[in-house]
Motif scaffolding. Sequence first.
Motif, mmCIF file in Angstrom:
data_model
loop_
_atom_site.group_PDB
_atom_site.id
_atom_site.type_symbol
_atom_site.label_atom_id
_atom_site.label_comp_id
_atom_site.label_asym_id
_atom_site.label_seq_id
_atom_site.Cartn_x
_atom_site.Cartn_y
_atom_site.Cartn_z
ATOM 1 N N GLN A 289 -4.609 -0.449 -5.971
ATOM 2 C CA GLN A 289 -5.950 -0.197 -5.437
ATOM 3 C C GLN A 289 -6.039 -0.543 -3.952
ATOM 4 O OE1 GLN A 289 -8.935 -1.900 -8.148
ATOM 5 N NE2 GLN A 289 -7.519 -1.483 -9.838
ATOM 6 N N LYS A 290 -5.354 -1.572 -3.534
ATOM 7 C CA LYS A 290 -5.341 -1.939 -2.121
ATOM 8 C C LYS A 290 -4.718 -0.830 -1.283
ATOM 9 C CE LYS A 290 -3.682 -5.588 1.006
ATOM 10 N NZ LYS A 290 -2.946 -6.885 1.073
ATOM 11 N N TRP B 140 -4.427 2.359 -2.163
ATOM 12 C CA TRP B 140 -5.318 3.518 -2.242
ATOM 13 C C TRP B 140 -6.474 3.393 -1.246
ATOM 14 C CZ3 TRP B 140 -5.632 8.187 -4.833
ATOM 15 C CH2 TRP B 140 -6.898 8.792 -4.858
ATOM 16 N N GLU B 141 -7.113 2.241 -1.233
ATOM 17 C CA GLU B 141 -8.261 2.039 -0.337
ATOM 18 C C GLU B 141 -7.871 2.158 1.127
ATOM 19 O OE1 GLU B 141 -11.180 -1.063 -1.127
ATOM 20 O OE2 GLU B 141 -10.256 -1.395 -3.079
ATOM 21 N N LYS B 142 -6.657 1.743 1.453
ATOM 22 C CA LYS B 142 -6.182 1.835 2.838
ATOM 23 C C LYS B 142 -6.205 3.283 3.329
ATOM 24 C CE LYS B 142 -3.847 -0.040 6.416
ATOM 25 N NZ LYS B 142 -4.372 -1.104 7.291
ATOM 26 N N LYS C 209 -10.296 5.032 1.482
ATOM 27 C CA LYS C 209 -11.547 4.350 1.825
ATOM 28 C C LYS C 209 -12.530 4.275 0.656
ATOM 29 C CE LYS C 209 -9.873 4.207 5.961
ATOM 30 N NZ LYS C 209 -9.169 2.986 6.414
ATOM 31 N N ASN C 210 -12.010 4.297 -0.572
ATOM 32 C CA ASN C 210 -12.846 4.116 -1.756
ATOM 33 C C ASN C 210 -11.987 3.539 -2.864
ATOM 34 O OD1 ASN C 210 -11.521 6.269 -3.268
ATOM 35 N ND2 ASN C 210 -12.684 7.727 -2.060
ATOM 36 N N ASN C 211 -12.596 3.206 -3.984
ATOM 37 C CA ASN C 211 -11.846 2.692 -5.126
ATOM 38 C C ASN C 211 -12.492 3.180 -6.417
ATOM 39 O OD1 ASN C 211 -10.377 1.336 -7.039
ATOM 40 N ND2 ASN C 211 -10.689 -0.710 -6.195
ATOM 41 N N LYS D 9 -11.085 -3.319 -11.751
ATOM 42 C CA LYS D 9 -10.941 -3.624 -10.341
ATOM 43 C C LYS D 9 -9.971 -4.783 -10.093
ATOM 44 C CE LYS D 9 -13.937 -0.729 -8.388
ATOM 45 N NZ LYS D 9 -14.305 0.164 -9.491
ATOM 46 N N GLU E 23 -7.198 -5.635 -6.401
ATOM 47 C CA GLU E 23 -6.450 -4.962 -5.342
ATOM 48 C C GLU E 23 -4.986 -4.760 -5.670
ATOM 49 O OE1 GLU E 23 -5.287 -8.602 -2.272
ATOM 50 O OE2 GLU E 23 -6.976 -7.272 -1.766
#
Length: 267
Positions: free
Chosen positions: A90-91, A93-95, A98-100, A105, A107
């Motif tokens: 998830q960390k 992906w968010e990089k 910009k969403n999750n 949940k 990271e």
Amino acid sequence: MGIKSYINTVRYYLKKEEIEELPIFSQAGNLDDSRIFTSPFTGMQFVLIPAGKFEMGSPFEVKGRSDSESPVHKVTIQNSFYLGRSAVTQKQWEKIMKNNPSHFKGEDRPVEMVSWEDAQKFATKLNDKEGTDKYRLPSEAEWEYACRAGTQTRCFFGEDESKLNEYAWHAGNSGAKTHAVGRKKPNPWGLYDIHGNVWEWVQDEWHDNYNGAPSDGSVWEEGNGVYRVSRGCSWLCDTGFCRSAGRFKREPESCFANLGFRLLKEL
């Protein structure tokens, strides 16, 4: 609640939290650093997978097999490649995105609730960020070859299903949720969670069997089907499904809390 019970409860959760905070890939063993590539933008780690040959699919005597895993056929992986040490987190992906979208949940947990199209967008954006065109989903053959890591047994660790707890999160030990990547033992080539945690999208179009499949490990796109392939099993799977040859068809827009992906980087 008595004071003694309260103290024991606190100790339990502290111990549990300590386990969850172990470094990712903490059981890496003696993996040679020269085999690791790290994405400069996301920090995602990839393991070098050597070229070679293997037999793809499962013979009829394998317990729990599907007819879609037939016929067993020889595949030659002509070029070495890098494959993600774990599913995309998830960390990471968010990089990029910009969403999750993930249901569970965390990271360091694998990103899930992502479609095949979402995985394509992630790879495209990562390529753009790093000025390359080398990141993509693996072909189904590349995925199975890397999972087997030179083995031809039911699982990369052998035929003994009872050993699965050491290597994978499945229905019997997951607590009905995903877990941070890299907490279990890796396969012989240094790949984590490849027998569980989340199913993983691959590039190929779904075919009901391997008749006519490429023998060079390339992506199999030819066909009129609407489905794509996922590999690897998940926290929701019974142990019988967690096999190197196991495969599952899905609509490309499917999003589930037990479905993520692992990226390949071409040399």
